[in-house]
Design a protein around this motif. Structure first.
Motif, PDB file in Angstrom:
ATOM      1  N   MET A  63      46.697  38.412  35.205  1.00  0.00           N
ATOM      2  CA  MET A  63      46.815  37.933  36.586  1.00  0.00           C
ATOM      3  C   MET A  63      45.506  37.325  37.077  1.00  0.00           C
ATOM      4  O   MET A  63      45.503  36.287  37.756  1.00  0.00           O
ATOM      5  N   HIS A  64      44.397  37.963  36.729  1.00  0.00           N
ATOM      6  CA  HIS A  64      43.091  37.449  37.154  1.00  0.00           C
ATOM      7  C   HIS A  64      42.818  36.088  36.523  1.00  0.00           C
ATOM      8  O   HIS A  64      42.341  35.160  37.201  1.00  0.00           O
ATOM      9  N   ALA A 123      43.461  36.197  45.906  1.00  0.00           N
ATOM     10  CA  ALA A 123      43.518  37.582  45.432  1.00  0.00           C
ATOM     11  C   ALA A 123      43.331  38.524  46.619  1.00  0.00           C
ATOM     12  O   ALA A 123      42.404  38.361  47.414  1.00  0.00           O
ATOM     13  N   VAL A 124      44.219  39.492  46.736  1.00  0.00           N
ATOM     14  CA  VAL A 124      44.162  40.464  47.828  1.00  0.00           C
ATOM     15  C   VAL A 124      44.113  41.861  47.224  1.00  0.00           C
ATOM     16  O   VAL A 124      45.001  42.250  46.471  1.00  0.00           O
ATOM     17  N   ARG A 163      43.214  36.638  56.812  1.00  0.00           N
ATOM     18  CA  ARG A 163      42.825  35.777  55.689  1.00  0.00           C
ATOM     19  C   ARG A 163      44.055  35.282  54.932  1.00  0.00           C
ATOM     20  O   ARG A 163      44.118  34.123  54.508  1.00  0.00           O
ATOM     21  N   VAL A 164      45.063  36.154  54.770  1.00  0.00           N
ATOM     22  CA  VAL A 164      46.292  35.768  54.073  1.00  0.00           C
ATOM     23  C   VAL A 164      47.035  34.681  54.852  1.00  0.00           C
ATOM     24  O   VAL A 164      47.472  33.669  54.287  1.00  0.00           O
ATOM     25  N   LEU A 165      47.176  34.872  56.161  1.00  0.00           N
ATOM     26  CA  LEU A 165      47.891  33.882  56.970  1.00  0.00           C
ATOM     27  C   LEU A 165      47.140  32.557  57.020  1.00  0.00           C
ATOM     28  O   LEU A 165      47.757  31.486  57.020  1.00  0.00           O
ATOM     29  N   ARG A 197      35.097  44.157  36.506  1.00  0.00           N
ATOM     30  CA  ARG A 197      35.200  42.724  36.760  1.00  0.00           C
ATOM     31  C   ARG A 197      35.753  42.436  38.151  1.00  0.00           C
ATOM     32  O   ARG A 197      35.415  41.432  38.775  1.00  0.00           O
ATOM     33  N   LEU A 198      36.589  43.340  38.642  1.00  0.00           N
ATOM     34  CA  LEU A 198      37.164  43.163  39.970  1.00  0.00           C
ATOM     35  C   LEU A 198      36.307  43.794  41.064  1.00  0.00           C
ATOM     36  O   LEU A 198      36.699  43.813  42.229  1.00  0.00           O
TER      37      LEU A 198
END
Length: 209
Positions: A76-77, A89-90, A105-107, A176-177
């Motif tokens: 996914m990354h 990415a959330v 931020r999503v909207l 990494r995340l």
């Protein structure tokens, strides 16, 4: 068909109407299941006894689940990075700790106007023109609840010490995340001001009446 009736309709056998033909009765589709487990029909109707399963995940093995999660997260990354500006990415913990900031931020990413109602999804479940949930979906009992932080550290005391010691090797995607693989309990972002996060939704919407 109502969702809660599918198991009953699928497991109850209704015989043919009319006179039975001569000879040995035809074998029913459920006979093989009866030979395996005579109580399978009752168990199928009892939703509370169903086990939650995830394809290819052995839920009895923390090591295997972490390795599987790491592989899925890596894919996914990588795909999100390939999409560039078209992917956002959330992180779950930021969503539940700082819902207003994260959802704004999503909207913005979706080019949608801000609405206070996104902070109160639970108010619109099962309402006309609202959100419909399946009665047979095992996660529905979580979705109907307001955004909460219970899952953030609910798992901490259950991970064996040997797995925690190998966390960085089992799941390198944690680092990494941006996570500390040795932090137990984990260190998350500071939560929002509770008053701001719990601000009431405005009452001028059809779903609020």
């Amino acid at each position: 068909m109502q969702p809660e009736r599918w198991a009953k309709n699928a497991t109850k056998w209704i015989p043919n109407n009319g006179r039975r033909r001569r000879g040995r009765p035809r074998k029913r589709w459920r006979d093989d299941l009866d030979n395996f487990n005579t109580e399978w029909c009752e168990q199928a109707l009892e939703r509370d006894t169903w086990n939650v399963t995830i394809t290819d995940f052995d839920l009895t093995s923390y090591r295997q689940c972490l390795s599987k999660w790491n592989a899925a997260a890596a894919v996914m990354h990588r795909e999100c990075q390939a999409l560039g500006a078209r992917c956002l990415a959330v992180q779950y913990e930021r969503l539940v700790l700082r819902p207003r900031e994260t959802l704004a931020r999503v909207l913005q990413f979706l080019e949608l106007p801000w609405s206070e109602r996104v902070l109160h999804h639970e108010r619109y479940i099962g309402r006309p023109h609202g959100v419909a949930l399946s009665n047979v979906e095992r996660s529905s009992d979580q979705v109907v609840r307001a955004v909460n932080r219970e899952a953030l550290d609910k798992w901490v005391a259950h991970v064996p010490a040997d797995v925690r010691a190998d966390m960085a090797e089992l799941a390198p995607m944690l680092s990494r995340l941006g996570y500390d693989p040795w932090a137990n309990p984990p260190r998350y972002a500071e939560p929002e001001d509770p008053a701001a996060a719990a601000a009431p939704a405005p009452p001028n919407h059809p779903l609020d009446t």
